[in-house]
Design a protein around this motif. Structure first.
Motif, PDB file in Angstrom:
ATOM      1  N   UNK A 194      -7.961   2.868  -1.748  1.00 40.03           N
ATOM      2  CA  UNK A 194      -7.016   3.350  -2.782  1.00 40.03           C
ATOM      3  C   UNK A 194      -5.990   2.251  -3.084  1.00 40.03           C
ATOM      4  N   UNK A 216      -5.282  -3.743  -7.788  1.00 43.46           N
ATOM      5  CA  UNK A 216      -6.428  -4.492  -8.344  1.00 43.46           C
ATOM      6  C   UNK A 216      -6.041  -5.503  -9.422  1.00 43.46           C
ATOM      7  N   UNK A 255      -7.424  -0.399  -5.176  1.00 47.82           N
ATOM      8  CA  UNK A 255      -7.449  -0.035  -6.601  1.00 47.82           C
ATOM      9  C   UNK A 255      -6.055  -0.169  -7.221  1.00 47.82           C
ATOM     10  N   UNK A 256      -5.049   0.277  -6.458  1.00 51.03           N
ATOM     11  CA  UNK A 256      -3.665   0.229  -6.978  1.00 51.03           C
ATOM     12  C   UNK A 256      -3.247  -1.215  -7.279  1.00 51.03           C
TER      13      UNK A 256
END
Lengths: 254, 69
Positions: free
Chosen positions: B4, B10, B7-8
């Motif tokens: 997660x 990225x 992704x944050x």
């Protein structure tokens, strides 16, 4: 009356005394704005992610957009260019009403400063656009109107070099400077007129900017105003001196 | 790293060169203008100094001539 005008338009005193200090304040403010944009302002949210994480005591469920940091200098540069063009129009009007060549010189220099900040806006905008939108250019309403503004400013200088006779050049340039300024409110308002525009509406009652974002933005903006003013006065001093040089050359030739 | 968080964060590293380039280009444009403005000021100041001294010496010559006459 004429003496008052002479005093108002005098170069090398009054406003010039403060120009360097204002320039220095501008450099400090914009540097502070730059630092706070990275240190104080929280990154804005992008696309949603597949879960939630606790970061710095806050629940985060979106991508954090670092590219948005460009905004803290991009928008102040754009606003500064528009303010400079307002001065171009103002000095143009003053020239047309008084026929005093000193106003024409001031209009030219204000446009020079506008061009500098337009270039800065374009450079920073391009970088944002390339990363966020994946293209170098798109005919989005704000971009298109600002691009037209840039072309008008180029045309202003082309017009100036195309006309030799000073009085005629100043008249044409003044009128053209006023026409150029008409695009400024259009460019500013376009995000309101065409809400589908991807550019956000920043200036509104509730700007949507939290204080941690607003402070660096305003610091950068006032910093840029100060820098623009200092550069304008520097150029004005130089150009006035250049006119003196021409006058002495003429005297020596005679 | 936690997927997660991955992704944050990225877009942070991929966007860094663009952010750096944006600020660098803006500062470069500003610096070019400042250098242009200062060099033009210096050149004009130098020209003015030379011309003023030429004018002053001419006026001195003229005064001498008038005195001699």
């Amino acid at each position: 009356m004429a003496k008052d005008l002479d005093k108002k338009l005098a170069v090398g005193q009054g406003l010039d005394r403060y120009a360097s200090a204002v320039g220095l304040i501008g450099a400090l403010l914009s540097t502070l704005g730059f630092i706070l944009a990275f240190v104080l302002a929280a990154p804005v949210n992008g696309a949603s992610v597949d879960g939630v994480e606790m970061i710095g005591g806050q629940m985060v469920s979106n991508q954090l957009l670092f590219s948005q940091k460009i905004f803290y200098f991009h928008m102040p540069a754009a606003v500064t260019s528009m303010v400079a063009l307002a001065f171009t129009a103002w000095f143009g009007i003053r020239f047309l009403t008084t026929r005093d060549a000193r106003y024409d010189l001031r209009a030219k220099l204000a446009t020079e400063i506008a061009l500098l900040f337009i270039i800065m806006t374009m450079f920073s905008g391009e970088m944002w656009e390339r990363f966020e939108w994946g293209v170098w250019w798109t005919w989005e309403p704000r971009l298109t109107t600002y691009f037209i503004l840039m072309l008008l400013v180029f045309a202003y200088f082309i017009l100036r070099t195309a006309v030799d006779e000073p009085e005629r050049r100043a008249t044409y340039a003044s009128v053209f400077g006023i026409i150029t300024f008409i695009d400024v409110p259009i460019c500013f308002m376009i995000t309101r007129l065409i809400p589908s525009s991807v550019h956000p509406v920043v200036f509104r009652t509730d700007s949507g900017l939290s204080p941690d974002m607003l402070v660096p933005l305003l610091l950068s903006m006032f910093g840029m105003f100060c820098i623009a003013f200092a550069l304008y006065r520097l150029r004005l001093r130089t150009e006035t001196m250049a006119q003196e040089v021409d006058a002495i050359k003429r005297e020596i030739d005679e | 790293m936690n997927p997660i968080l991955e992704q944050i964060y990225a877009t942070i590293i991929p966007s860094a060169p663009y952010v750096i380039a944006a600020y660098a280009l803006m500062w470069a444009a500003l610096c070019v203008f400042v250098v242009f403005a200062l060099s033009r000021l210096k050149r004009t100041e130098a020209q003015l100094a030379v011309l003023e001294s030429t004018l002053a010496s001419r006026q001195d010559d003229l005064t001498d001539q008038i005195r001699k006459q």
